[in-house]
Write an enzyme that holds these catalytic residues in place. Structure first.
Site, PDB file in Angstrom:
ATOM      1  N   ARG A 118       0.846  -1.190   0.000  1.00 56.74           N
ATOM      2  CA  ARG A 118       0.000   0.000   0.000  1.00 56.74           C
ATOM      3  C   ARG A 118       0.883   1.242   0.000  1.00 56.74           C
ATOM      4  NH1 ARG A 118      -3.425  -2.884  -1.489  1.00 56.74           N
ATOM      5  NH2 ARG A 118      -5.503  -3.249  -0.632  1.00 56.74           N
TER       6      ARG A 118
ATOM      7  N   HIS B 210      -0.234   0.124 -10.124  1.00 57.28           N
ATOM      8  CA  HIS B 210      -0.926  -0.805  -9.231  1.00 57.28           C
ATOM      9  C   HIS B 210      -1.356  -2.062 -10.002  1.00 57.28           C
ATOM     10  CE1 HIS B 210      -3.350  -0.969  -5.253  1.00 57.28           C
ATOM     11  NE2 HIS B 210      -2.997  -2.187  -5.642  1.00 57.28           N
TER      12      HIS B 210
END
Length: 306
Positions: free
Chosen positions: A221, A269
């Site tokens: 993250r 991502h």
């Protein structure tokens, strides 16, 4: 049995159709405000209004491995949150991390730059013994990554909050072991869950403990990383570079310095994407098991955050 699907930034229809085919006796539909109560929910980043309205849920099934966004909502006490165990993500993550480690270790960025300018270059081979890799987080994804790195004969260390055993991997556990883990590594791979305890864990102090010329790979993250601390360590030369797949704000803002820094590799991502068919099969199996009163894997501990 009624199942509702609430997915932000995704079309729910393929999930509805897949779950209906896997559980033909169920009523499956995409959530709309005012819908009747459901027994089970399949979600990704649902709004608080969904949680407030669906008061009879027996469990929330998250369509990804990370549940930090769900745990930021006001969830009813006792509502089970169930994450995906793997569903095809661990092999993708192992591919991504091994590619990033090998690309840096073999200096392919340098060769690529040379060939663009028509230079036939040579670099002295590096010894793997001098490039120990540390994996932070030894869950399903982290364990698969650590095992994959061992195939390429890198020394591999792992760190987790609670003790784990992974064959061929030197495992460290707990806060007291974190410093020793970091100082043993030249490459650091972050696969920790995001919790209040792990937010900002990749900072000037922790990254500064890596061996000189260290390299960071963050695939967990964006909020794990203090952006300015990474940039400072890159500019000082203590870190040689980083591969970043996750960011505090996504998409990464156009004016963010990560885009243009010469020692950074940025990807959108994409290290491990949810595979819909595999995920539907896993979720349907877990719903059926819970209907029978059987335990399932992946139930999140809200105190620990994973």
């Amino acid at each position: 049995m009624r199942i509702t699907v609430c997915l932000s930034q995704q079309k729910p229809e393929p999930w509805v159709a897949g779950l209906q085919a896997a559980l033909p006796g169920a009523q499956v539909s995409a959530w709309q405000p005012g819908d009747p109560p459901a027994d089970w929910a399949v979600v990704w980043a649902p709004p608080q209004a969904f949680i407030d309205e669906q008061t009879d849920l027996r469990a929330l099934f998250n369509t990804g491995a990370g549940v930090d966004a769900l745990l930021q909502l006001r969830l009813p006490p006792g509502l089970r949150v169930v994450r995906l165990d793997d569903a095809g993500m661990s092999v993708q993550m192992a591919e991504y991390v091994c590619h990033a480690v090998i690309r840096h270790f073999r200096e392919f960025d340098g060769y690529e730059a040379d060939t663009r300018e028509g230079r036939w270059s040579y670099r002295k081979p590096r010894s793997r013994a001098d490039w120990p890799v540390g994996v932070m987080g030894l869950g399903v994804l982290g364990t698969r990554v650590a095992q994959a790195l061992r195939v390429f004969d890198f020394p591999v260390h792992g760190w987790s909050r609670s003790p784990r055993e992974v064959p061929g991997v030197v495992c460290h556990a707990g806060e007291a072991a974190l410093d020793g883990f970091l100082t043993s590594c030249r490459v650091l791979v972050n696969l920790l869950p995001l919790t209040p305890q792990t937010e900002n864990i990749l900072n000037r102090q922790t990254l500064g403990r890596l061996l000189p010329g260290g390299y960071l790979i963050n695939v967990a993250r964006g909020a794990h990383l203090v952006d300015d601390d990474l940039l400072a360590l890159l500019d000082s030369g203590h870190l040689a570079g980083a591969t970043l797949d996750v960011f505090r704000t996504e998409p990464l803002p156009a004016n963010h310095p990560f885009w243009s820094h010469p020692r950074l590799t940025v990807t959108p991502h994409t290290s491990a994407r949810t595979l819909r068919d595999e995920s539907i099969a896993q979720i349907a199996g877990k719903i059926a098991a819970l209907q029978r009163g059987e335990p399932v894997a992946g139930v999140v501990d809200p105190v620990r955050g994973y």
